[in-house]
Motif scaffolding. Structure first.
Motif, short mmCIF file in Angstrom:
data_model
loop_
_atom_site.label_atom_id
_atom_site.label_comp_id
_atom_site.label_asym_id
_atom_site.label_seq_id
_atom_site.Cartn_x
_atom_site.Cartn_y
_atom_site.Cartn_z
N ASP A 18 0.84 -1.18 0.00
CA ASP A 18 0.00 0.00 0.00
C ASP A 18 0.89 1.24 0.00
O ASP A 18 2.11 1.15 -0.12
CB ASP A 18 -0.92 -0.02 1.21
N GLU A 230 -2.31 -8.57 -5.04
CA GLU A 230 -3.20 -7.40 -4.99
C GLU A 230 -4.39 -7.67 -4.08
O GLU A 230 -4.79 -6.79 -3.31
CB GLU A 230 -3.68 -7.06 -6.40
N VAL A 233 -3.36 -7.32 -0.37
CA VAL A 233 -3.16 -5.93 0.02
C VAL A 233 -4.50 -5.21 0.12
O VAL A 233 -4.77 -4.49 1.10
CB VAL A 233 -2.23 -5.20 -0.96
N THR A 253 -2.13 0.95 -4.40
CA THR A 253 -1.35 -0.28 -4.28
C THR A 253 -0.32 -0.32 -5.39
O THR A 253 -0.67 -0.24 -6.57
CB THR A 253 -2.26 -1.52 -4.36
#
Length: 285
Positions: A18, A230, A233, A253
């Motif tokens: 992030d 992804e 996160v 991200t």
């Protein structure tokens, strides 16, 4: 704070993080750490050695002294890339990922952190991962981590000895709950309840054996590994959003992948300048 995720499969390594960067101060009256602001645009994933299949990622302290980790990484990259920098230079025909991680420790800890006067107050931590392929590609990919914990920095350690799997740093509790099936605070809760250390260790082993989800397969294609990084996160960002207190995981991200033949590739990244207005600009993190 932050969340950093690494996914390693046969074909690639994916790093994703992030962009939240917390401004923290110590309350002089209580000695407790207080978050006074959270910025949304920190850089935590880096193209550490351009032209080489090497990637880096960080969490913990966002700066050493007055320099951000992003700025320090660019200086490290300059040294690693230039033959004029003596033994900092990485020979593209003969190098290892461990060598690069060792040089990262030398620069970030021995040169920069050790020069701080006074040293940062405890508690504090810093983690820096270096992942990719050595010049001997037949050796496969590797991930090495440099950690500074309250002023102590051991030699880099290798992550994922088996060559595939996942790891997470920063605030990984949502990921740990999802993939391992328990809260990170469970061992301490068992200790508080009176369980001996040996019992805690044995109990946690049994719980993990029954609740862990084997979500990373070594034959997972590159795109699926990217999607998984992804997802983890983004899941953490949404989890933290609804917790009491500041949103210490958030922002864009950033995602990068390293493969054996394509090398380093950005999948997602933010710019502080419009890329369309700077077509010749290449010196980004």
């Amino acid at each position: 704070m932050t969340v950093c995720v690494g996914i390693a499969v046969n074909d690639c390594i994916v790093f994703a993080a992030d962009s939240a960067s917390s401004l923290v101060r110590t309350n002089p009256a209580t000695g407790a750490s207080e978050i006074i602001n959270v910025y949304a645009n920190g850089d935590k994933v880096f193209n550490l050695l351009k032209g080489h299949p090497i990637c880096a990622m960080t969490c913990g302290m966002g700066n050493i002294g007055t320099a951000s980790i992003a700025t320090l990484v660019k200086e490290l990259r300059r040294r690693l890339s230039s033959a004029e920098q003596g033994d900092w230079f990485v020979n593209p025909e003969a190098y290892t990922v461990e060598e690069i991680a060792t040089k990262a420790r030398r620069f970030l800890f021995e040169e920069r952190y050790a020069a701080l006067q006074p040293p940062p107050p405890a508690p504090h931590s810093f983690e820096f991962w270096v992942g990719g392929y050595s010049s001997d590609f037949d050796a496969g990919h590797e991930v090495w981590k440099v950690s500074i914990i309250n002023g102590v920095c051991e030699a880099p350690v290798r992550e994922l000895e088996g060559g595939f799997g996942w790891f997470a740093g920063g605030q990984p509790n949502a990921i740990v709950r999802l993939l391992l099936g328990y809260d990170q605070n469970l061992p301490q809760a068992l200790t508080t309840a009176g369980m001996a250390d040996a019992g805690v260790s044995a109990t946690m082993g049994v719980i993990r054996a029954h609740s862990e989800v084997g979500i990373v397969m070594p034959t997972m294609p590159t795109q699926d590994a990217i999607d998984l990084a992804e997802f983890l996160v983004e899941t953490t960002k949404r989890f933290v959003r609804f917790l009491p207190g500041a949103d210490t995981v958030g922002g864009e991200t950033d995602v990068a992948v390293v493969t054996k033949y394509e090398g380093f590739k950005w999948i997602r990244r933010k710019y502080f300048y419009p890329a369309a207005l700077n077509p010749l600009e290449t010196d980004h993190a």
